[in-house]
Design an enzyme around this catalytic site. Structure first.
Site, PDB file in Angstrom:
ATOM      1  CG  ASP A  94      -0.366  -0.242   2.504  1.00  0.00           C
ATOM      2  OD1 ASP A  94       0.865  -0.349   2.594  1.00  0.00           O
ATOM      3  OD2 ASP A  94      -1.118  -0.307   3.499  1.00  0.00           O
ATOM      4  CG  ASP A 505       2.417   0.880  10.369  1.00  0.00           C
ATOM      5  OD1 ASP A 505       1.525   1.565  10.880  1.00  0.00           O
ATOM      6  OD2 ASP A 505       2.608   0.832   9.156  1.00  0.00           O
TER       7      ASP A 505
END
Length: 925
Positions: A94, A505
């Site tokens: 992504d 993340d």
């Protein structure tokens, strides 16, 4: 880790919005193309057109580039197998571009590193298609956001050499490669009968698009009646969930065409809860809603059985990937026109708690299909398998005696051990998890035993999948190596020590060896989003990192006094809401923290107590002088501040030349007190690089730098005493990574047009011990490091000198790097062969009792083979004899340990197996 996107970034500072850490689920810029939608779009040129030219003023230096090994780290929305050529596999990410599988190494090769700063949004891949007729062709739909974070429109990238080179057709609208729904699809699809025809389903209400010339030009399919109307959250202030989900997938019934003529029956999924599936039966000229199609859910994925004529459909109630609490699996028989709900857990069941994600069929045995739960935070995702077209299902795990679970699989994360997220988990949850955010899964069309699926942080897969059907163990392993997908926020390269990172993340890592995946990410405290890291220049064992804690019980600051080996959470000033930036003074006696929500504070007790600093505004970016422990620096709103009393008070500089807006990054020079470099600004205002040699009292602009961003320092060039300066900037009209060996008088571009990695503005720094080595923080391609191609960046030296450090050139017998005869074993494995070529691994084991420090491995080919490329060392070949020399970082082989080199070779016929090997001139068994 929160499953929701973070606050929006500055448009020039895109961030990853993945949430790869599982959590429990509660139990109760440029001018946009003004083109009418129906007008044909023509190619804007090759990738090189979007790379800046090389002016004479910006000289280039040859570098080699590689990733600091993390292995994954971000969401992989899908894995796509080519259906006509074995082992041709792609993965899309992504924010990190696209990859192609290398079967000889079982690693992924990046394909889009040529994408540069100005087009950084093209690193977000919303869909990918590999041509089933001509396997050399591959397409990618690229674009990261549809809101104003990404200033550019999306594009269709096309390649006729498997992604080695690309051409680009820009679209008149934006795409959402890092937005909700990015795991749906595939939105791109190639007609399996006439491969000049390619379809693309757009989001945002832009409808269905088609190319009839192999992706060079595109036009909207005006006859397609429904661009979709589903919007997840119309009130989303960030514009992520308020965008129309749009057309979600395209699927061909190849039986309804013939070679060279377009396929007649084409199925399309649409984000419309009332009419989710459309069909054309005349090659795309007319379209109708498919009668009886299930309503109330989004059509997430579809796959069509080319033999039996069944269309399988997986649905979900949200676009995902972070959520989804309801869904079904359906089967449509194209012969009888009948629908059947074949859900493993129907949405009407009291056990329903998830929508359905990855859907795949076994092309070797098309009655077999598999589907995953899109997301199931607690206790784990689920994978379902049917061998009778969905009539009955088995699942990857079942409940045993609560809280225990019984599984059909065993997971091996030994090659990426950090995937346990710091521990084994508490039953019924386990670490590693089977998956989460699993919207992509595929069975190899040539091998029923192999499948792969994506998660929020990795790719898992198995090579003995059919064990599932015999109630024997399915071995699931990490299949992500080579794919690096982390968003780097800051780096600290410690002298004589490790590389410490903080990232989005997954928090960050301590790398003792750039080529080895660490055992764990940062723990104690753990956060998914690190924001800053620093160390004491003169006492580098003291390292401090800050980040965004997930709950009130977790500190926003971590402190280490042993070079990052062990950490503890510090105390906090009142009001801290985010990590902000942090600095450690030169001798480690003080920490300066500019935390979000709390202003600037200083600690002289290693983070156990804090005192507010005066004279400096909240939110200022902070750094430390690298020589004088009493001096700290800060910058905010165009004003530079200096403290000479250890961070207690700050004085504003009278110099007014720094940018007042835009991102600002700066650093102090090791070994040179008062020497500070500042970079930043924004394109419509002041933007550049400045240097002060009087602790910020005055600044001089570096005239060659048009747009300055990240700046850092490394070991000086030979014969110099001033550190090498590295930057990600636009210099003399060229955007790139640059090095200056003379304090900014001249600059050398050290990357090239094929190594740009999108946006690189967060951090660039040199290695303090190795001249020429540079570390580049990317937004989706992890930590890139470069070394001088001529060997100037000599990898890590041997950390274990002889105890006496005797300069005598004749080492003692115990340090003899040559093994005795028979003290080594070699395993030579051919792991793949094709017409005219093959791949092989050579593993050498030290079976003696002494260490080998530096090695040469030699063998003789037996079938006329020639090495064409080799990794894990350098090689020479004379006739049939190959000699491989260690790569530096793998020079030491302890007793009982092994090193492996791999290579690709050319051969006329079948490759043979060498019979004799020598290590440092001695024969091996």
């Amino acid at each position: 880790m929160s499953p929701h996107p973070p606050h929006p970034p500055h448009p020039a500072h895109p961030t990853h919005t993945d949430s790869p850490r599982p959590r429990p689920r509660p139990r109760s810029g440029r001018t946009l193309l003004a083109v009418a939608a129906a007008v044909l779009l023509t190619a804007t040129g090759t990738a090189a057109v979007h790379s800046a030219p090389d002016p004479a003023a910006a000289q280039e230096s040859a570098y080699t580039w590689d990733n600091v090994q993390i292995a994954g780290g971000g969401f992989v929305p899908n894995i796509i197998f080519n259906e006509s050529e074995q082992d041709l596999i792609y993965a899309r990410t992504d924010i990190g571009g696209a990859y192609r599988w290398d079967p000889s190494t079982e690693r992924w090769n990046p394909l889009l590193d040529w994408i540069g700063w100005d087009d950084w949004g093209w690193t977000g891949i919303v869909s990918l298609a590999t041509d089933p007729v001509d396997p050399d062709r591959v397409y990618a739909a690229a674009g990261t956001y549809t809101n104003d974070w990404d200033p550019n429109n999306g594009a269709i990238l096309r390649s006729d050499d498997r992604g080695e080179t690309w051409e680009v057709t820009e679209l008149p609208f934006k795409l959402g490669g890092n937005m909700p729904g990015r795991g749906l699809g595939e939105r791109l699809s190639v007609d399996p009968n006439d491969n000049s025809v390619v379809y693309f389903g757009a989001r945002g209400g832009h409808g269905l698009w088609r190319s009839t010339d192999f992706g060079e030009t595109w036009a909207e399919v005006e006859e397609f009646p429904n661009p979709g109307d589903y919007v997840e959250n119309p009130d989303d202030e960030f514009g992520l969930q308020s965008d129309i989900t749009g057309v979600t997938w395209v699927e061909f019934d190849r039986r309804t065409g013939s070679e060279g003529s377009v396929t007649q029956d084409v199925y399309v999924g649409v984000g419309d809860l009332g009419d989710p599936v459309y069909r054309s039966q005349d090659g795309g000229r007319t379209w109708e809603p498919l009668a009886g199609a299930p309503t109330g859910h989004l059509p997430a994925h579809a796959v069509l059985d080319h033999e039996g004529g069944q269309l399988y459909l997986a649905t979900t109630d949200t676009p995902g990937p972070y959520d989804g609490a309801s869904g079904d699996v359906w089967r449509f028989d194209t012969g009888t026109e009948e629908w059947a709900n074949i859900s493993p857990v129907p949405s009407t069941s009291e056990d329903s708690a998830f929508g359905y994600g990855g859907l795949t069929i076994d092309r070797q045995n098309p009655d077999t299909l598999m589907v995953t739960s899109q997301i199931s935070w607690w206790p784990d995702n689920q994978i379902f398998r049917s061998t009778d077209r969905g009539e009955t299902w088995t699942q990857a795990w079942d409940w045993g005696n609560y809280p225990e679970r019984e599984t059909r699989y065993e997971m091996d994360i030994s090659t990426a051990p950090w995937l346990d997220f710091g521990g084994p988990g508490e039953a019924p949850e386990t670490q590693p998890k089977l998956g989460w955010m699993s919207q992509g899964m595929a069975i190899d069309p040539f091998d029923s035993d192999r499948f792969m699926y994506g998660t929020g942080a990795t790719i898992y897969g198995s090579d003995n999948l059919t064990n599932w059907d015999t109630d024997t163990t399915v071995d699931i392993e990490v299949k992500v190596h080579g794919l690096e997908e982390t968003s780097i926020r800051d780096l600290a390269a410690l002298p004589d020590g490790p590389l410490v990172s903080v990232m989005g993340d997954i928090g960050g890592f301590v790398h003792e060896d750039l080529g080895t995946v660490p055992d764990e990410m940062h723990q104690d405290p753990y956060w998914g989003n690190g924001t800053g890291v620093d160390f004491a220049e003169l006492a580098p064992d003291t390292v401090v990192r800050v980040g965004d804690a997930e709950d009130d019980a977790t500190s926003h600051i971590g402190v280490s006094t042993d070079g990052g080996q062990n950490w503890w959470g510090g105390q906090e000033p009142d009001g801290v809401t985010g990590g902000g930036t942090v600095a450690v003074n030169a001798d480690g006696s003080a920490i300066l923290w500019s935390a979000e929500g709390a202003g600037v504070h200083v600690s002289t007790t290693t983070g156990s107590s804090w005192t507010a600093s005066s004279g400096v505004p909240a939110g200022a970016r902070v750094e430390a002088d690298r020589v004088d422990p009493d001096v700290f620096y800060a910058v905010a709103d165009g004003t530079f501040y200096t403290s000479t009393d250890g961070g207690a008070t700050f004085t504003a500089s009278d110099d007014t030349g720094l940018p007042a807006e835009g991102d600002i990054r700066f650093g102090a020079v090791p070994g040179h007190s008062g020497d500070v470099w500042v970079a930043g600004g924004e394109a419509d205002g002041e933007y550049g690089m400045w240097r002060s040699t009087d602790a910020g009292a005055s600044f001089e602009r570096i005239e060659a730098v048009d747009e300055g961003d990240a700046v850092g320092f490394g070991a000086p060039a030979p014969g110099e005493d001033y550190p090498a300066v590295y930057t990600s900037s636009r210099i003399d009209g060229v955007r790139g990574i640059f090095r200056s060996d003379d304090a900014g008088v001249t600059w050398t571009r050290i990357n090239d047009d094929q190594h740009q990695w999108g946006w690189t503005g967060s951090v660039v720094t040199g290695d303090p011990d190795v001249y020429g080595r540079v570390y580049v923080g990317t937004n989706g391609r992890g930590i890139i490091y470069g070394d001088l191609a001529d060997g100037g960046g000599n990898p890590d030296p041997d950390p274990s000198p002889s105890p006496s450090e005797d300069p005598d050139p004749s080492p003692s017998p115990s340090e003899d790097p040559s093994p005795e005869p028979g003290a080594c074993e070699v395993a030579y494995t051919v792991n793949g062969a094709w017409s005219g070529g093959f791949g092989a691994d050579v593993a050498v084991t030290n079976t003696g009792t002494e260490s080998v420090d530096g090695w040469e491995l030699a063998w003789g080919f037996t079938a006329g083979e020639q090495v064409t490329s080799l990794w894990g060392g350098s090689h020479e070949q004379a006739g049939d004899t190959v000699t491989v020399t260690d790569a530096g970082w793998n020079a030491r082989i302890e007793p009982g340990e092994s090193v492996t080199v791999g290579f690709n070779g050319a051969v006329d016929g079948t490759p043979g197996t060498p019979e004799e090997f020598t290590l440092n001139g001695q024969a091996c068994d």
